[in-house]
Motif scaffolding. Sequence first.
Motif, PDB file in Angstrom:
ATOM      1  N   ALA A   9       0.835  -1.199   0.000  1.00 26.26           N
ATOM      2  CA  ALA A   9       0.000   0.000   0.000  1.00 26.26           C
ATOM      3  C   ALA A   9       0.865   1.243   0.000  1.00 26.26           C
ATOM      4  CB  ALA A   9      -0.924   0.005   1.216  1.00 26.26           C
ATOM      5  N   ALA A  10       0.237   2.342  -0.374  1.00 27.40           N
ATOM      6  CA  ALA A  10       0.872   3.653  -0.302  1.00 27.40           C
ATOM      7  C   ALA A  10      -0.036   4.587   0.479  1.00 27.40           C
ATOM      8  CB  ALA A  10       1.132   4.213  -1.693  1.00 27.40           C
ATOM      9  N   VAL A  11       0.563   5.575   1.115  1.00 25.02           N
ATOM     10  CA  VAL A  11      -0.191   6.597   1.832  1.00 25.02           C
ATOM     11  C   VAL A  11       0.057   7.938   1.151  1.00 25.02           C
ATOM     12  CG1 VAL A  11      -0.389   7.885   3.986  1.00 25.02           C
ATOM     13  CG2 VAL A  11      -0.206   5.395   4.043  1.00 25.02           C
ATOM     14  N   LEU A  12      -1.017   8.656   0.904  1.00 25.54           N
ATOM     15  CA  LEU A  12      -0.934   9.988   0.315  1.00 25.54           C
ATOM     16  C   LEU A  12      -1.500  10.979   1.325  1.00 25.54           C
ATOM     17  CD1 LEU A  12      -0.231  11.683  -2.188  1.00 25.54           C
ATOM     18  CD2 LEU A  12      -2.573  11.309  -3.001  1.00 25.54           C
ATOM     19  N   ILE A  13      -0.615  11.780   1.916  1.00 25.85           N
ATOM     20  CA  ILE A  13      -0.993  12.767   2.922  1.00 25.85           C
ATOM     21  C   ILE A  13      -1.169  14.106   2.217  1.00 25.85           C
ATOM     22  CG2 ILE A  13      -0.280  13.946   5.036  1.00 25.85           C
ATOM     23  CD1 ILE A  13       1.474  11.407   5.555  1.00 25.85           C
ATOM     24  N   ILE A  14      -2.358  14.668   2.308  1.00 26.39           N
ATOM     25  CA  ILE A  14      -2.693  15.854   1.529  1.00 26.39           C
ATOM     26  C   ILE A  14      -2.927  17.042   2.459  1.00 26.39           C
ATOM     27  CG2 ILE A  14      -4.334  16.841  -0.109  1.00 26.39           C
ATOM     28  CD1 ILE A  14      -4.987  13.903  -0.932  1.00 26.39           C
ATOM     29  N   GLY A  15      -2.222  18.134   2.191  1.00 30.26           N
ATOM     30  CA  GLY A  15      -2.481  19.331   2.978  1.00 30.26           C
ATOM     31  C   GLY A  15      -1.322  20.304   2.991  1.00 30.26           C
ATOM     32  N   ASP A  16      -1.608  21.540   2.637  1.00 26.24           N
ATOM     33  CA  ASP A  16      -0.585  22.582   2.711  1.00 26.24           C
ATOM     34  C   ASP A  16      -0.070  22.763   4.137  1.00 26.24           C
ATOM     35  OD1 ASP A  16      -0.827  23.090   0.019  1.00 26.24           O
ATOM     36  OD2 ASP A  16      -2.173  24.808   0.271  1.00 26.24           O
ATOM     37  N   GLU A  17      -0.963  22.528   5.119  1.00 24.36           N
ATOM     38  CA  GLU A  17      -0.581  22.764   6.510  1.00 24.36           C
ATOM     39  C   GLU A  17       0.499  21.798   6.977  1.00 24.36           C
ATOM     40  OE1 GLU A  17      -3.985  19.831   6.583  1.00 24.36           O
ATOM     41  OE2 GLU A  17      -3.408  21.613   5.439  1.00 24.36           O
ATOM     42  N   ILE A  18       0.566  20.610   6.372  1.00 24.11           N
ATOM     43  CA  ILE A  18       1.618  19.654   6.721  1.00 24.11           C
ATOM     44  C   ILE A  18       2.946  20.119   6.138  1.00 24.11           C
ATOM     45  CG2 ILE A  18       2.378  17.265   6.557  1.00 24.11           C
ATOM     46  CD1 ILE A  18      -0.119  17.577   8.229  1.00 24.11           C
ATOM     47  N   LEU A  19       2.926  20.531   4.879  1.00 25.41           N
ATOM     48  CA  LEU A  19       4.152  20.968   4.219  1.00 25.41           C
ATOM     49  C   LEU A  19       4.709  22.251   4.822  1.00 25.41           C
ATOM     50  CD1 LEU A  19       3.214  20.248   0.487  1.00 25.41           C
ATOM     51  CD2 LEU A  19       4.854  19.003   1.897  1.00 25.41           C
ATOM     52  N   ALA A  45       5.153   6.533   0.898  1.00 25.90           N
ATOM     53  CA  ALA A  45       4.338   7.605   1.468  1.00 25.90           C
ATOM     54  C   ALA A  45       4.731   8.918   0.815  1.00 25.90           C
ATOM     55  CB  ALA A  45       4.516   7.689   2.985  1.00 25.90           C
ATOM     56  N   ARG A  46       3.732   9.713   0.486  1.00 26.82           N
ATOM     57  CA  ARG A  46       3.978  11.024  -0.113  1.00 26.82           C
ATOM     58  C   ARG A  46       3.191  12.081   0.651  1.00 26.82           C
ATOM     59  NH1 ARG A  46       3.718  10.363  -6.754  1.00 26.82           N
ATOM     60  NH2 ARG A  46       4.832   8.367  -6.890  1.00 26.82           N
ATOM     61  N   ILE A  47       3.761  13.269   0.753  1.00 29.59           N
ATOM     62  CA  ILE A  47       3.069  14.417   1.315  1.00 29.59           C
ATOM     63  C   ILE A  47       3.003  15.473   0.229  1.00 29.59           C
ATOM     64  CG2 ILE A  47       3.037  16.173   3.116  1.00 29.59           C
ATOM     65  CD1 ILE A  47       4.762  14.338   4.827  1.00 29.59           C
ATOM     66  N   ILE A  48       1.800  15.884  -0.107  1.00 26.01           N
ATOM     67  CA  ILE A  48       1.640  16.885  -1.162  1.00 26.01           C
ATOM     68  C   ILE A  48       0.659  17.947  -0.699  1.00 26.01           C
ATOM     69  CG2 ILE A  48       2.173  15.282  -3.028  1.00 26.01           C
ATOM     70  CD1 ILE A  48      -0.759  15.001  -3.584  1.00 26.01           C
ATOM     71  N   GLY A  49       0.703  19.095  -1.363  1.00 34.93           N
ATOM     72  CA  GLY A  49      -0.165  20.195  -1.000  1.00 34.93           C
ATOM     73  C   GLY A  49      -1.531  20.096  -1.632  1.00 34.93           C
ATOM     74  N   ASP A  50      -2.336  21.122  -1.382  1.00 35.97           N
ATOM     75  CA  ASP A  50      -3.710  21.153  -1.894  1.00 35.97           C
ATOM     76  C   ASP A  50      -3.729  21.682  -3.328  1.00 35.97           C
ATOM     77  OD1 ASP A  50      -5.041  20.313   0.588  1.00 35.97           O
ATOM     78  OD2 ASP A  50      -4.329  22.226   1.375  1.00 35.97           O
ATOM     79  N   GLU A  51      -3.022  20.988  -4.196  1.00 41.01           N
ATOM     80  CA  GLU A  51      -2.952  21.362  -5.610  1.00 41.01           C
ATOM     81  C   GLU A  51      -3.588  20.254  -6.439  1.00 41.01           C
ATOM     82  OE1 GLU A  51      -1.951  24.125  -6.925  1.00 41.01           O
ATOM     83  OE2 GLU A  51      -1.212  25.056  -5.069  1.00 41.01           O
ATOM     84  N   ARG A  52      -4.628  20.595  -7.158  1.00 37.55           N
ATOM     85  CA  ARG A  52      -5.420  19.604  -7.883  1.00 37.55           C
ATOM     86  C   ARG A  52      -4.577  18.737  -8.813  1.00 37.55           C
ATOM     87  NH1 ARG A  52     -11.053  19.619  -9.172  1.00 37.55           N
ATOM     88  NH2 ARG A  52     -11.527  18.140 -10.858  1.00 37.55           N
ATOM     89  N   ALA A  53      -3.734  19.364  -9.626  1.00 38.35           N
ATOM     90  CA  ALA A  53      -2.936  18.611 -10.584  1.00 38.35           C
ATOM     91  C   ALA A  53      -1.984  17.644  -9.885  1.00 38.35           C
ATOM     92  CB  ALA A  53      -2.157  19.561 -11.491  1.00 38.35           C
ATOM     93  N   GLU A  54      -1.404  18.077  -8.758  1.00 32.10           N
ATOM     94  CA  GLU A  54      -0.466  17.223  -8.035  1.00 32.10           C
ATOM     95  C   GLU A  54      -1.180  16.045  -7.389  1.00 32.10           C
ATOM     96  OE1 GLU A  54       2.795  17.514  -8.025  1.00 32.10           O
ATOM     97  OE2 GLU A  54       2.647  19.240  -9.354  1.00 32.10           O
TER      98      GLU A  54
END
Length: 261
Positions: A9-19, A45-54
């Motif tokens: 499995a992979a985890v995708l953590i989404i949120g500008d506040e984390i970055l 595991a990936r951490i990405i911001g609130d960007e639709r394309a990303e």
Amino acid sequence: MNATEGVAAAVLIIGDEILSGRTQDVNLAAIASFLATHGVDLAEARIIGDERAEIIAALRALRDRYDYVLTTGGIGPTHDDITADCVAEVSEAPLYEHPEILAILEARWPDELTPARRRMARVPNGSELIKNPLGGPPGFLIDNVFVLAGVPQVMRGMLSDVGWRLKGGAVVMSRTVRVDGVGEGLIAAPLERVAAAHPALSLGSYPYFSEAGYGSNLVLRGRDADELAFTVAELVDTLSASGITSILIDPPAVTSRATSG
């Protein structure tokens, strides 16, 4: 050990506040531990911001590579909560207001169900709901993507409705060989020889430092109990033959697997 040989499995953590560092993520550790009890390897595991394309690009890459993807964050009422929209696009399933979620929202805010709050009732067509035991809006599952809340307490509650849906593999067992008063420079060669002889296992060295001294925890992980036990003994013999004698072997540690329904 290649995680993709089992169920991964992979985890995708989404949120500008984390970055940005404003919020510290604690969900990753909780999910990794949870998956391990079901025989599922957390492989990425990936951490990405609130960007639709990303978000869309990450979802497409991860869901094709792994058996499961678990996302956290981005399913609230504000303009930057766009996870549901992105998952819908990737799954090619239109969003709709789920009547069960709408009923939950109406009961929670009978006189204040604003358009923003109503957004949380939207899920891609064909989704299965993931219960929220705290009484708020649920998460959802579509294809192999689990969409969970970002608030840690809510996310952990949702995991209770995730486990039975997983088709896990054999649980990974671990053993630790602790070496006191020896640096990694002396451990590296014997550890490498043992690792090369047992490619199905994962062997790692994790240094520690304290007021009482220093050393390394050598952690062995694998799915075959007999091979794991044999390799622990082989590692101890190899270290001893190299003149390293301050060795402590931890008791066997096995994470039990929950039953799938």
